[in-house]
Design a protein around this motif. Structure first.
Motif, PDB file in Angstrom:
ATOM      1  N   TYR A  53       5.233  -1.079   5.939  1.00 60.33           N
ATOM      2  CA  TYR A  53       4.270  -0.494   6.159  1.00 60.33           C
ATOM      3  C   TYR A  53       2.863  -0.966   6.517  1.00 60.33           C
ATOM      4  N   LEU A  54       2.036  -2.151   5.541  1.00 61.59           N
ATOM      5  CA  LEU A  54       1.443  -2.749   5.737  1.00 61.59           C
ATOM      6  C   LEU A  54       1.074  -3.281   6.824  1.00 61.59           C
ATOM      7  N   ARG A  56       2.536  -2.690   9.663  1.00 59.65           N
ATOM      8  CA  ARG A  56       1.247  -1.276  10.319  1.00 59.65           C
ATOM      9  C   ARG A  56       0.061  -1.123  11.077  1.00 59.65           C
ATOM     10  N   TYR A  57      -0.653  -1.724   9.940  1.00 53.24           N
ATOM     11  CA  TYR A  57      -1.601  -1.699  10.001  1.00 53.24           C
ATOM     12  C   TYR A  57      -2.783  -2.257  10.072  1.00 53.24           C
ATOM     13  N   LYS A  58      -2.051  -3.778  10.166  1.00 52.95           N
ATOM     14  CA  LYS A  58      -2.591  -5.088  10.565  1.00 52.95           C
ATOM     15  C   LYS A  58      -3.157  -5.844   9.725  1.00 52.95           C
ATOM     16  N   LEU A  59      -3.003  -5.516   8.446  1.00 48.82           N
ATOM     17  CA  LEU A  59      -3.462  -6.273   7.026  1.00 48.82           C
ATOM     18  C   LEU A  59      -2.740  -7.793   7.105  1.00 48.82           C
ATOM     19  N   SER A  67     -11.473  -4.119   4.184  1.00 46.39           N
ATOM     20  CA  SER A  67     -10.093  -4.001   5.254  1.00 46.39           C
ATOM     21  C   SER A  67      -9.095  -2.433   4.175  1.00 46.39           C
ATOM     22  N   LYS A  71      -8.353   0.675   7.506  1.00 44.14           N
ATOM     23  CA  LYS A  71      -7.156   0.278   8.445  1.00 44.14           C
ATOM     24  C   LYS A  71      -5.957   1.251   7.822  1.00 44.14           C
ATOM     25  N   VAL A  72      -5.960   1.498   6.879  1.00 46.39           N
ATOM     26  CA  VAL A  72      -4.770   1.742   5.707  1.00 46.39           C
ATOM     27  C   VAL A  72      -5.088   3.066   6.211  1.00 46.39           C
ATOM     28  N   PRO A  73      -4.868   4.218   6.402  1.00 48.61           N
ATOM     29  CA  PRO A  73      -4.675   5.858   6.633  1.00 48.61           C
ATOM     30  C   PRO A  73      -4.177   6.862   4.948  1.00 48.61           C
ATOM     31  N   SER A 384     -10.309  10.557   4.987  1.00 48.37           N
ATOM     32  CA  SER A 384     -10.379   8.481   4.796  1.00 48.37           C
ATOM     33  C   SER A 384     -11.104   8.566   3.967  1.00 48.37           C
ATOM     34  N   TYR A 410       0.817   4.699  -0.714  1.00 49.02           N
ATOM     35  CA  TYR A 410      -0.330   3.713  -0.224  1.00 49.02           C
ATOM     36  C   TYR A 410      -1.413   4.875  -0.160  1.00 49.02           C
TER      37      TYR A 410
END
Length: 599
Positions: A53-54, A56-59, A67, A71-73, A384, A410
């Motif tokens: 999951y994380l 996916r958002y390039k964390l 960040s 990045k995380v919706p 967000s 999240y």
């Protein structure tokens, strides 16, 4: 004992050394809420960095708050449902959490008609247990001597199911009661229950309720507090006593146990409890055979100091009935929790129900808040960006709660609307306003749970002169008529011996009073647009909502988490309600409405 002076002045003198440590922990967490929140988010992101999951958002490699917020919706259950379904189907890869998902907690809410599955991990039990351990140290500040008696709590489990992948799926309280945290909990003089574990853990609701009630009767003079999870649960127990006191009396008189109680573990433990007590049996029979049940709780359990039940939100409607049965005992709302996460506790548990505020404990999860007026923004990205941190909320404003948990939710929208009432140190305190939902709609009108509750409250005031009160209600939008109209089902309690309903004209007026209490869009539809027909109240027989609960339980609902739905549209339920209607009433005239003017 040595007690920090700041602690003493902030919360009061603790009852014992163990309490002092718990209260000190509360002070430390709330004094440093911002720092604790930063640590919690860092821990969650670091340990879950390699989750699908994380990533996916390039964390990956960027665990800072900025960040995360960029990045995380923000998401809803429907957004996460595909991932949750994969886990339920047996995918054990780190999709949401680096820790294995230990089980699913079934939410009382639904998605597409199915109960929501909330992922959890084993260590969450430790966090929940920590919050439980703080409740009595706070309560002891307000009610002394609770170590000198016991609590009569009606607690229940629901048999669990398994997902296709083999994971348990069960209500959060069933998970807790079946855990070693609960079953092998250390002795605490402030936390002694009359109900043995075997009775609580019995999956049969009748056997569990019967034996818990029987134990509570045997130890009636030791009971210092009565409780259930929700107010409706405690009232269900009183109703059970009304229906079964004769059998209970026989068992107490003869030292026997109802043959309907067949669970071997329960019968074995009750063998150490039941004994012939003709004096107690005679007392019970004398009290319960009276027509008047007002104050029955304090008549049977005379040393009760308070009721430990949730009476906020939709449960507020039960307060008059609780007052009737308890003689006005105070109600303590001690904590705020859900299947998704445990949130916080009430640091002033003996306040009036209307004044209940919960202090969010910043160590439980990472909390963000969406200002209610921000929901007018159309895109999720914009929403967000509007999220506010725990310590930055403003007193008097309302927010939707958004959480990030160790178990893999999240920026998840819980759906609860909270109003900030103040702060304890740097941690905000919130009043639960309502669930973010719409109950009734015919045209452009939208009536939510809190509006409907207010309308019922206002209309029920007209019944007081007839010693009658609304003990339960639900509703539906009837679109089979032209125009459509609201239908409200009422179950009434008549305190007089006659059992007669108030005059029809009074119940007609109750319909109008409800309409006067609804929002201006509704009243405009009634008065100017003719898009909504007169509101209807259908009075149902006594015991109808008990049948409704039994029906829901037979279909898999948890007795522990069951709440009467405030709006129904499931055909079998509506057929059940309509088959119990004894009179129907309509609003006799139009409600007041003035263009461009707010009530």
């Amino acid at each position: 004992m040595a007690v920090d002076s700041v602690l003493r002045s902030a919360l009061g003198p603790p009852a014992c050394e163990k309490d002092a440590k718990a209260l000190q922990f509360i002070e430390e967490m709330t004094r440093n809420a911002d720092r604790v929140q930063e640590k919690v988010l860092s821990e969650i992101l670091t340990r879950n960095a390699e989750t699908e999951y994380l990533r996916r958002y390039k964390l990956k490699g960027a665990f800072d708050k900025e960040s995360f917020k960029t990045k995380v919706p923000m998401v809803t259950y429907e957004d996460l449902q595909p991932d949750i379904q994969r886990i339920a189907n047996g995918d054990s890869s780190p999709i949401l959490s680096s820790n294995p998902i230990s089980e699913f907690l079934t939410s009382s809410g639904t998605s597409a008609g199915e109960r929501k599955l909330m992922p959890t991990i084993k260590e969450e039990l430790d966090r929940r247990q920590l919050l439980y351990s703080l409740l009595m140290p706070v309560m002891n500040l307000y009610v002394p001597g609770l170590d000198k008696g016991k609590g009569l709590y009606f607690l229940f489990v629901k048999s669990e199911s398994r997902t296709p992948g083999g994971l348990l799926a069960r209500p959060v309280l069933t998970s807790y009661y079946k855990s070693e945290h609960f079953k092998t909990r250390p002795y605490d003089p402030f936390m002694v229950y009359t109900s043995p574990n075997e009775a609580i853990l019995c999956p049969d609701s009748y056997q569990s309720m019967y034996t818990q009630m029987l134990c509570g009767l045997y130890e009636r003079e030791k009971v210092l507090r009565l409780g259930a999870v929700f107010a409706s649960g405690l009232l269900r127990a009183i109703r059970f006593l009304q229906l079964n006191w004769e059998q209970l009396g026989r068992d107490i008189r003869e030292g026997t146990l109802d043959p309907k109680v067949t669970d071997p573990a329960v019968r074995a433990c009750m063998g150490r409890v039941v004994k012939p007590d003709p004096e107690l049996a005679g007392f019970l029979e004398a009290e319960c055979s009276k027509n008047q049940w007002e104050g029955i709780i304090t008549r049977i359990w005379p040393n009760t100091k308070y009721l430990d039940v949730i009476v906020t939100g939709a449960m507020a409607q039960y307060i008059p009935t609780l007052d009737f049965y308890s003689g006005g005992l105070p109600c303590a709302c001690t904590m705020y929790a859900s299947s998704e996460c445990y949130f916080g506790l009430n640091l002033n548990p003996m306040c009036k129900p209307s004044e209940v505020s919960y202090t969010i404990m910043p160590n439980m999860a990472y909390f963000e808040f969406l200002p209610l007026d921000s929901t007018r923004v159309s895109t999720r990205g914009d929403l967000s960006s509007k999220l506010v941190d725990l310590v930055d909320v403003e007193v008097g404003k309302e927010y939707e709660l958004v959480i990030t948990t160790y178990a893999g939710l999240y920026r998840y929208r819980v759906g609860d609307i909270l109003r900030v009432t103040g702060f304890h140190n740097s941690a905000p305190q919130f009043h639960f306003v309502r669930r973010k939902n719409v109950l009734l709609s015919i045209d452009s009108d939208k009536t939510d749970e809190s509006e409907l509750q207010k309308a019922v409250d206002n209309a029920s005031q007209l019944l007081k002169a007839y010693n009658t009160s609304v003990v339960e209600y639900t509703s539906f939008a009837d679109t089979t008529t032209i125009p459509g109209h609201y239908v409200i089902y009422w179950e009434l309690m008549m305190e007089s011996n006659s059992g007669e309903l108030p005059p029809s004209r009074v119940l007609d007026k109750c319909c109008l009073e409800m309409e006067e209490s609804l929002n201006s869009v509704y009243r405009q539809g009634r008065v100017a647009d003719n898009s909504i027909g007169p509101l209807e109240i259908r009075v149902v027989k006594s015991g109808t909502f008990e049948e409704l609960m039994d029906y829901a339980i037979s279909r898999g609902a948890s007795i522990n988490q069951y709440k009467v739905p405030r709006c129904v549209n499931f055909t079998p339920i509506m057929e059940l309600l309509d088959s119990r209607v004894i009179s129907a009433h309509f609003s006799p005239s139009l409600p007041h409405w003035t263009p461009n003017r707010r009530r």
